[in-house]
Design a protein around this motif. Structure first.
Motif, PDB file in Angstrom:
ATOM      1  N   HIS A  11       6.161   1.336  19.969  1.00 58.81           N
ATOM      2  CA  HIS A  11       6.034   2.429  19.004  1.00 58.81           C
ATOM      3  C   HIS A  11       6.931   2.217  17.784  1.00 58.81           C
ATOM      4  N   SER A  12       6.976   0.987  17.299  1.00 61.65           N
ATOM      5  CA  SER A  12       7.774   0.665  16.096  1.00 61.65           C
ATOM      6  C   SER A  12       6.854   0.257  14.957  1.00 61.65           C
ATOM      7  N   PRO A  13       6.884   0.970  13.820  1.00 59.94           N
ATOM      8  CA  PRO A  13       6.068   0.556  12.672  1.00 59.94           C
ATOM      9  C   PRO A  13       6.409  -0.855  12.181  1.00 59.94           C
ATOM     10  N   ALA A  14       7.694  -1.209  12.191  1.00 57.30           N
ATOM     11  CA  ALA A  14       8.082  -2.546  11.732  1.00 57.30           C
ATOM     12  C   ALA A  14       7.445  -3.620  12.609  1.00 57.30           C
ATOM     13  N   CYS A  15       7.485  -3.428  13.909  1.00 53.99           N
ATOM     14  CA  CYS A  15       6.874  -4.391  14.828  1.00 53.99           C
ATOM     15  C   CYS A  15       5.358  -4.417  14.662  1.00 53.99           C
ATOM     16  N   ALA A  16       4.768  -3.243  14.450  1.00 54.89           N
ATOM     17  CA  ALA A  16       3.322  -3.180  14.271  1.00 54.89           C
ATOM     18  C   ALA A  16       2.888  -3.985  13.051  1.00 54.89           C
ATOM     19  N   ARG A  17       3.677  -3.930  11.981  1.00 54.54           N
ATOM     20  CA  ARG A  17       3.333  -4.696  10.776  1.00 54.54           C
ATOM     21  C   ARG A  17       3.456  -6.198  11.030  1.00 54.54           C
ATOM     22  N   ILE A  18       4.480  -6.593  11.765  1.00 55.15           N
ATOM     23  CA  ILE A  18       4.644  -8.018  12.084  1.00 55.15           C
ATOM     24  C   ILE A  18       3.473  -8.504  12.929  1.00 55.15           C
ATOM     25  N   VAL A  19       3.067  -7.688  13.913  1.00 55.46           N
ATOM     26  CA  VAL A  19       1.937  -8.051  14.768  1.00 55.46           C
ATOM     27  C   VAL A  19       0.673  -8.223  13.929  1.00 55.46           C
ATOM     28  N   ALA A  20       0.405  -7.253  13.048  1.00 51.80           N
ATOM     29  CA  ALA A  20      -0.800  -7.331  12.217  1.00 51.80           C
ATOM     30  C   ALA A  20      -0.786  -8.575  11.335  1.00 51.80           C
TER      31      ALA A  20
END
Length: 733
Positions: A11-20
């Protein structure tokens, strides 16, 4: 190219952006995600078009678990980005019902306790309060966060994986090896919690066959609607990130706009509560937040920068408790209104909705059909006459929903014990968004409403205390679940035989006796198993009271309830008892004469013997200590016998009249409690007996009804006492 690992914080936006960005850049053959492998054949259900947040709910005989997804969950972004670029998506973790998840209720919870020492050391190094602030400081407020892999390696390097972690990581590594082998020259992106990344990298050598999914005998997995409220760490959910509403804004609009949104949301919420918030306050909050961000070296505003700015601008007095974001705790009673509204704004109000085509367990459709058929899918209040078979069936449906804790069905009145003559129930029905999720989650108990309610009650009974067992029994009766009732009765019977808790025993005996005597409505009258509980309970009460000693103390209404229940059992359930009346009378007489027994118990024991036909010597009352407590016990058990005994009332009148003022004031609270067992009409009967004893003619109502304000009377008595003291002091008395 092999495996590319992206360790994330859930549930981390920063991690979600890296994943994308990673998936978009690499265009992998496979995207492997930490999630339940038993759901792989149904991953398409996740992409039907739900409104997030939603959760994957899995259950078995012994365990239930949730895997929640919101818009900025790295796992969710991995699924959607993989499908966009044509990659195969696989969940690679063990199923939620596996032994590895025995103590885990949420797959994406952040297991901070495993690496507490290193987190505390990092917090000291960077001068921050906790892991959430640390994460924001290092990564979330940076446009291009760096060093995330090193951070996770540091956490894992200081922690020891337990057996569950080891089993999960060994299983996930098998999926990684198989995918890498199958992908050939194309890359494989692996998305797991950062804690697991180093262990997976170390297990890339080995077999390359696709692992089998462990099977279970019973259980299933379904998607359920979720909400920001259930995700929020400030309400108890131990997720990777708190404040889901705020991070939703960070994901959608960036840190600066999220900060503006938070300030405006807090101001709006406070103004709705009639709390003053000026434009100058808001300017000060924004200015302070910006200054704190620069001072703390943040490229963009962090969540705590904004919160600390709001606190500084809106709260001038000392706080009674630290702000929850400094310790990741829940708000305690008495919190400042500004703190309450900050937490509410941070949480957000988003509620997920499933696509209409989403599969649901049989219980959902079964309940919806029952509600339609019986007219319970409406909104408003309904009254049910329980003597009407159709209304009784509607009542049972509603009670089954109640014991399953399905929201939207509230009983406002109705019988609460088997001995109550109340034959009507009042319910308030209202549609609520949480109902579907609650029904899906309740499906772990059974496929039909009756089965699910029965299993839920049985689970409650496994570790229930004696008094709670009686409540479970009555719930089973209200639900019309006779099979469960038999099991609970047996457990109740065993508990009654062994308990040393007289208060709980009295409550149980009273409730069961009511069901045994009166309950034609629910079909438990003269039930043999209930009869055995009554028999065991009566014998246990008599055994306990004969050994109960103690000096004068306030009367205990709970043990007096047990004595009254024993009286009713002997008088009204004699056929269920193995004891003879003479045996009960003998125990009661011995306790009433035991000077070491508590006064209220001695009075109750005398009353018990009296109700069973043993005539007391009323003149022995003159030697009783703690008269008020003794009378409380007597009246609790033998109220009718006292009313029919002018001799006893006369003796009591003489004893009370002989008290001086100080003695009377000391005895008054206990006397008031004792006489509260008589309703107003019976108090008039006692007053008439007292007047007759004194040979006085007059209105009984004039004696029992005080027309003046009691406070005024008390004040007048206090003045009289001071005047008397002055007269004595001046030699004028």
């Amino acid at each position: 190219m092999g495996a590319v690992f992206v360790g994330v914080r859930h549930h981390s936006p920063a991690c979600a952006r890296i994943v994308a960005a990673t998936i978009s850049e690499l265009q992998p053959a496979y995207v492997l995600i930490e999630g339940p492998a038993d759901f792989n054949e149904r991953i398409d259900e996740l992409l039907l078009g739900h409104e997030l947040p939603v959760a994957l709910f899995s259950y078995s005989d012994q365990h239930a678990s949730w895997s929640p997804f919101c818009d900025y969950s790295p796992e969710w972004v991995a699924i959607t980005e993989a499908r966009r670029c044509g990659a195969e998506v696989r969940f690679i973790d063990l199923p939620a019902w596996h032994e590895a998840f025995r103590d885990v209720s949420n797959r994406y919870a952040d297991a901070e306790l495993r690496y507490t020492e290193v987190v505390e050391r990092l917090c000291r190094e960077f001068s921050v309060d906790n892991v959430d602030v640390l994460w924001d400081h290092l990564f979330e407020c940076e446009t291009e966060p760096k060093g995330m892999a090193e951070y996770f390696d540091l956490l894992r390097g200081t922690a020891t994986a337990d057996e569950g972690d080891s089993a999960r990581e060994e299983y996930m590594a098998r999926w990684v090896r198989a995918a890498v082998h199958d992908a050939g020259d194309r890359p494989v992106v692996v998305i797991t919690g950062g804690f697991h990344t180093a262990a997976l990298k170390a297990q890339l050598d080995g077999g390359t066959e696709w692992p089998e999914v462990p099977e279970r005998e019973r259980g299933a997995s379904y998607l359920v609607p979720y909400s920001h409220a259930r995700l929020d760490a400030f309400t108890g959910y131990q997720s990777g990130m708190p404040s889901p509403g705020y991070y939703q804004q960070v994901w959608e609009s960036g840190s600066q706009r999220a900060a503006d949104w938070l300030v405006e949301s807090v101001a709006t919420r406070l103004r709705r509560r009639q709390q003053p918030v000026s434009t100058a306050d808001l300017i000060a909050a924004r200015t302070q937040a910006g200054a704190l961000a620069r001072l703390r070296g943040h490229e963009n505003l962090a969540r705590t920068d904004v919160l600390d700015g709001l606190t500084s601008a809106l709260i001038s007095e000392d706080l009674t408790q630290p702000p929850p974001w400094t310790r990741r705790g829940t708000l305690q009673p008495g919190a400042h209104p500004a703190l309450i509204e900050m937490i509410g704004a941070l949480r957000g109000g988003k509620v997920g909705r499933l696509h209409p085509s989403t599969p649901a367990p049989p219980l959902v459709n079964a309940v919806q059909e029952l509600l339609r058929t019986h007219g319970l899918d409406q909104e408003g209040r309904i009254a049910l006459d329980l003597t009407d078979p159709e209304a009784l069936e509607r009542s049972r449906i509603l009670h089954r929903l109640r014991v399953l804790r399905i929201p939207g069905f509230e009983r406002t009145s109705g019988p609460s014990g088997g001995g109550q003559p109340q034959l009507e129930e009042q319910w308030t029905l209202r549609p609520v968004d949480e109902r579907l999720a609650a029904l899906i989650e309740a499906a772990e108990n059974g496929a039909t409403l009756e089965e699910a309610a029965g299993v839920a009650l049985e689970r409650r009974s496994r570790h229930a205390q004696l008094e709670e067992l009686a409540a479970i029994l009555f719930d089973a009766v209200l639900c019309g679940i006779s099979a469960l009732s038999g099991r609970v009765k047996q457990t109740l019977n065993e508990g009654v035989r062994e308990t040393g808790d007289l208060a709980a025993l009295g409550s149980v005996l009273s409730g069961v006796l009511g069901l045994w005597r009166h309950d034609r409505l629910f079909g438990t009258k003269k039930d043999p198993l209930l009869g055995s509980v009554i028999d065991a309970g009566t014998a246990r009460v008599l055994w306990l009271i004969e050994g109960l000693h103690g000096g004068p103390a306030p009367a205990d209404p709970h043990r007096l309830k047990a004595m009254a229940a024993t009286r009713d059992a002997v008088l009204h359930a004699k056929s269920a008892l193995s004891l003879d009346t003479v045996d009960v009378t003998g125990v009661a007489t011995r306790v009433s004469n035991d000077v070491q027994a508590p006064p209220d118990l001695r009075g109750a024991a005398l009353g018990l013997a009296w109700t069973l036909g043993s005539q007391p010597d009323v003149h022995k009352v003159r030697n009783i200590e703690a008269l008020g407590d003794w009378l409380t016990g007597l009246f609790a058990v033998a109220r009718e016998e006292v009313l029919a005994s002018p001799d006893l009332v006369g003796v009591l009148d003489e004893l009370v009249s002989a008290m001086d003022e100080d003695e009377f004031l000391v005895a008054l609270p206990a006397l008031r409690l004792a006489f509260s067992y008589f309703p107003p009409r019976e108090r008039e009967t006692i007053a008439a007996t007292v007047l007759a004893h004194r040979g006085v003619e007059g209105s009984v109502k004039g004696v029992t009804r005080l027309t003046a304000d009691p406070i005024t009377v008390a004040e007048a008595m206090a003045i009289e006492k001071r005047v008397d003291a002055l007269l004595v002091k001046g030699g004028l008395a």
